[in-house]
Design an enzyme around this catalytic site. Structure first.
Site, PDB file in Angstrom:
ATOM      1  N   ARG A   1       0.543  -4.835   4.184  1.00  0.00           N
ATOM      2  CA  ARG A   1      -0.415  -4.883   2.995  1.00  0.00           C
ATOM      3  C   ARG A   1      -1.019  -6.106   2.810  1.00  0.00           C
ATOM      4  NH1 ARG A   1       3.666  -5.740  -1.740  1.00  0.00           N
ATOM      5  NH2 ARG A   1       4.121  -3.430  -1.443  1.00  0.00           N
TER       6      ARG A   1
ATOM      7  N   ASP B   1       7.980  -8.030   0.071  1.00  0.00           N
ATOM      8  CA  ASP B   1       6.889  -8.584  -0.555  1.00  0.00           C
ATOM      9  C   ASP B   1       6.546 -10.193   0.259  1.00  0.00           C
ATOM     10  OD1 ASP B   1       6.296  -6.587  -2.451  1.00  0.00           O
ATOM     11  OD2 ASP B   1       7.945  -7.457  -3.892  1.00  0.00           O
TER      12      ASP B   1
HETATM   13  P1  FDA Z   1      -8.651  -9.880  -8.595  1.00  0.00           P
HETATM   14  O1  FDA Z   1      -7.689 -10.449  -9.909  1.00  0.00           O
HETATM   15  O2  FDA Z   1      -9.373 -11.099  -8.213  1.00  0.00           O
HETATM   16  O3  FDA Z   1      -9.874  -9.284  -9.511  1.00  0.00           O
HETATM   17  C1  FDA Z   1     -10.944  -8.975  -8.778  1.00  0.00           C
HETATM   18  C2  FDA Z   1     -11.868  -7.917  -9.421  1.00  0.00           C
HETATM   19  O4  FDA Z   1     -11.247  -6.712  -9.830  1.00  0.00           O
HETATM   20  C3  FDA Z   1     -12.181  -8.543 -11.028  1.00  0.00           C
HETATM   21  O5  FDA Z   1     -13.343  -9.223 -10.815  1.00  0.00           O
HETATM   22  C4  FDA Z   1     -12.728  -7.179 -11.611  1.00  0.00           C
HETATM   23  O6  FDA Z   1     -13.800  -6.693 -10.988  1.00  0.00           O
HETATM   24  C5  FDA Z   1     -11.724  -6.239 -10.843  1.00  0.00           C
HETATM   25  N1  FDA Z   1     -10.406  -5.912 -11.790  1.00  0.00           N
HETATM   26  C6  FDA Z   1      -9.390  -6.643 -11.698  1.00  0.00           C
HETATM   27  N2  FDA Z   1      -8.506  -5.937 -12.773  1.00  0.00           N
HETATM   28  C7  FDA Z   1      -9.323  -5.250 -13.497  1.00  0.00           C
HETATM   29  C8  FDA Z   1      -9.020  -4.170 -14.301  1.00  0.00           C
HETATM   30  N3  FDA Z   1      -7.711  -4.281 -14.999  1.00  0.00           N
HETATM   31  N4  FDA Z   1     -10.073  -3.455 -14.623  1.00  0.00           N
HETATM   32  C9  FDA Z   1     -10.999  -3.283 -14.152  1.00  0.00           C
HETATM   33  N5  FDA Z   1     -11.547  -4.351 -13.284  1.00  0.00           N
HETATM   34  C10 FDA Z   1     -10.580  -5.151 -12.867  1.00  0.00           C
HETATM   35  N6  FDA Z   1       0.581 -11.111  -4.617  1.00  0.00           N
HETATM   36  C11 FDA Z   1       1.606 -11.681  -3.730  1.00  0.00           C
HETATM   37  O7  FDA Z   1       1.556 -12.855  -3.677  1.00  0.00           O
HETATM   38  N7  FDA Z   1       2.594 -11.207  -2.989  1.00  0.00           N
HETATM   39  C12 FDA Z   1       2.700  -9.746  -2.961  1.00  0.00           C
HETATM   40  O8  FDA Z   1       3.861  -9.436  -2.171  1.00  0.00           O
HETATM   41  C13 FDA Z   1       2.007  -9.069  -3.605  1.00  0.00           C
HETATM   42  N8  FDA Z   1       2.037  -7.746  -3.762  1.00  0.00           N
HETATM   43  C14 FDA Z   1       1.164  -6.725  -4.104  1.00  0.00           C
HETATM   44  C15 FDA Z   1       1.246  -5.410  -4.303  1.00  0.00           C
HETATM   45  C16 FDA Z   1       0.198  -4.529  -4.831  1.00  0.00           C
HETATM   46  C17 FDA Z   1       0.360  -3.202  -4.782  1.00  0.00           C
HETATM   47  C18 FDA Z   1      -0.883  -5.445  -5.714  1.00  0.00           C
HETATM   48  C19 FDA Z   1      -1.922  -4.423  -6.091  1.00  0.00           C
HETATM   49  C20 FDA Z   1      -1.054  -6.741  -5.488  1.00  0.00           C
HETATM   50  C21 FDA Z   1       0.172  -7.295  -5.118  1.00  0.00           C
HETATM   51  N9  FDA Z   1       0.104  -8.901  -5.170  1.00  0.00           N
HETATM   52  C22 FDA Z   1       1.070  -9.496  -4.572  1.00  0.00           C
HETATM   53  C23 FDA Z   1      -0.718  -9.713  -6.295  1.00  0.00           C
HETATM   54  C24 FDA Z   1      -2.208 -10.012  -5.601  1.00  0.00           C
HETATM   55  O9  FDA Z   1      -1.884 -11.061  -4.726  1.00  0.00           O
HETATM   56  C25 FDA Z   1      -3.280 -10.249  -6.665  1.00  0.00           C
HETATM   57  O10 FDA Z   1      -2.633 -11.398  -7.402  1.00  0.00           O
HETATM   58  C26 FDA Z   1      -3.418  -9.259  -7.725  1.00  0.00           C
HETATM   59  O11 FDA Z   1      -3.650  -8.003  -7.025  1.00  0.00           O
HETATM   60  C27 FDA Z   1      -4.957  -9.728  -8.315  1.00  0.00           C
HETATM   61  O12 FDA Z   1      -5.896  -9.503  -7.282  1.00  0.00           O
HETATM   62  P2  FDA Z   1      -6.859  -8.527  -7.116  1.00  0.00           P
HETATM   63  O13 FDA Z   1      -7.203  -8.362  -5.572  1.00  0.00           O
HETATM   64  O14 FDA Z   1      -6.515  -7.323  -8.097  1.00  0.00           O
HETATM   65  O15 FDA Z   1      -8.276  -9.091  -7.720  1.00  0.00           O
END
Ligand code: FDA
Length: 310
Positions: A186, A136
């Site tokens: 990732r 991570d």
């Molecule tokens: P974001 O939160 O910006 O959401 C974007 C859009 O996605 C929203 O506008 C909406 O449209 C849709 N959306 C989001 N949630 C939804 C829901 N529940 N239902 C419907 N639509 C939804 N971070 C880090 O710093 N170090 C790490 O090692 C990791 N590891 C990691 C592993 C994995 C597998 C994941 C998925 C994430 C991480 N993260 C992480 C966390 C990552 O950096 C981030 O904070 C979260 O994934 C949130 O970002 P999103 O890309 O999901 O989009």
């Protein structure tokens, strides 16, 4: 700042912890994101997800590791879970994710060396069982150290996965460095509260950076792991994979346990490789509160997922 201080002080309160963790509604909410404290609950949840056609990355939730003993305890926990997964016949579909801070990276004396040695022990056990480890990524002060440990580990364990955070300005260059054959990367947006000097601040800029980095990874020879719940980015990832003639076995989508579960299954049913990141362990209270405090926007992220059915 006030919200952050309030959350942080709540994170440190044992009294509040014991109240919060006993309230049925909290348990219900937490179980949505952390499928149980113990090894058995984690193995069972991993078994259910793999039976549904998904893959899993398990993350052991440890407390702040401020001693070599605690770092070794984390290693033991990972060895234990890998043994258990192997017994359950799951190691062809379940890997582990490791935070280097949990194996000693933040120790004042020789932290980096301790973390490297401990991570190597986990990688050796994972390899014995035919599975992989992904490191991570934590806040930006650790990025150089983490990438340096990753390079060392890859010399012996080439399948060790990296995480890159699109919100960091440096990440497009890191993606180019890590886009070579056999490299598992990732790509996520990034979850920590970072200063403008090192990180894009607006969602628009972070999303644009994500697309630029994804283009680099998809065009390269490595194995991109598209970690996002963002429908637009998921669609772009699919288009980039097609443009680069990638089959579903040459990249994967990743989402967090409990977030957009219907979408996870939809992608898998459509033939994509999908991995669910699943935290487990007793220390979920401090973990969850600190994640919320690091970036109060994370609270909105979790609340949205409670309301959303997609
Ligand atoms: P974001 O939160 O910006 O959401 C974007 C859009 O996605 C929203 O506008 C909406 O449209 C849709 N959306 C989001 N949630 C939804 C829901 N529940 N239902 C419907 N639509 C939804 N971070 C880090 O710093 N170090 C790490 O090692 C990791 N590891 C990691 C592993 C994995 C597998 C994941 C998925 C994430 C991480 N993260 C992480 C966390 C990552 O950096 C981030 O904070 C979260 O994934 C949130 O970002 P999103 O890309 O999901 O989009």
């Amino acid at each position: 700042m006030l919200l952050r201080e309030a959350i942080l002080s709540a994170a440190g309160s044992r009294r509040l912890e014991s109240v919060v963790t006993r309230v049925p509604v909290t348990r219900h909410v937490v179980e949505r994101y952390v499928p149980g404290a113990g090894l058995e609950a984690a193995t069972k949840a991993a078994g259910a997800l793999t039976a549904a056609g998904l893959r899993v990355s398990l993350d052991f939730l440890g407390e702040d590791v401020d001693s070599r003993d605690k770092a070794h305890a984390t290693v033991r926990a990972y060895v234990e879970v890998l043994d258990r997964l192997a017994e359950a016949g799951l190691t062809d579909r379940v890997e582990v994710s490791v935070k280097l801070s949990a194996v000693g990276q933040a120790l004042a004396i020789d932290g980096e060396a301790v973390a490297r040695e401990n991570a190597a022990k986990i990688c050796a056990v994972a390899r014995r069982y035919g599975t992989t480890v992904t490191l991570d990524m934590e806040d930006h002060t650790t990025t150089d150290s983490t990438l340096s440990i990753l390079a060392d580990l890859r010399a012996d364990f080439p399948s060790t996965g990296a995480v890159l955070q699109a919100y960091l300005r440096r990440t497009e260059a890191d993606a180019a460095d890590l886009a070579g054959a056999g490299s598992r990367v990732r790509l996520c947006k990034g979850a920590y509260d970072e200063p403008e000097s090192v990180a894009y601040q607006s969602k628009r800029d972070v999303d644009r950076s994500y697309v630029r980095c994804l283009k680099v990874l998809m065009a390269g020879d490595g194995y991109p792991m598209v970690a996002t719940h963002d429908p637009r980015l998921i669609e772009i990832a699919g288009a980039l994979a097609a443009r680069n003639h990638r089959s579903p076995t040459t990249f994967e989508y990743q989402m967090l346990y409990g977030i957009r579960p219907t979408e996870q299954r939809r992608l898998a049913a459509a033939g994509a490789t999908v991995r669910v990141y699943m935290p487990y362990g007793d220390e979920w209270y401090g973990y969850l509160m600190r994640r919320l405090a690091e970036r109060p926007a994370n609270l909105a992220f979790f609340l949205r997922s409670l309301l959303s059915r997609s």
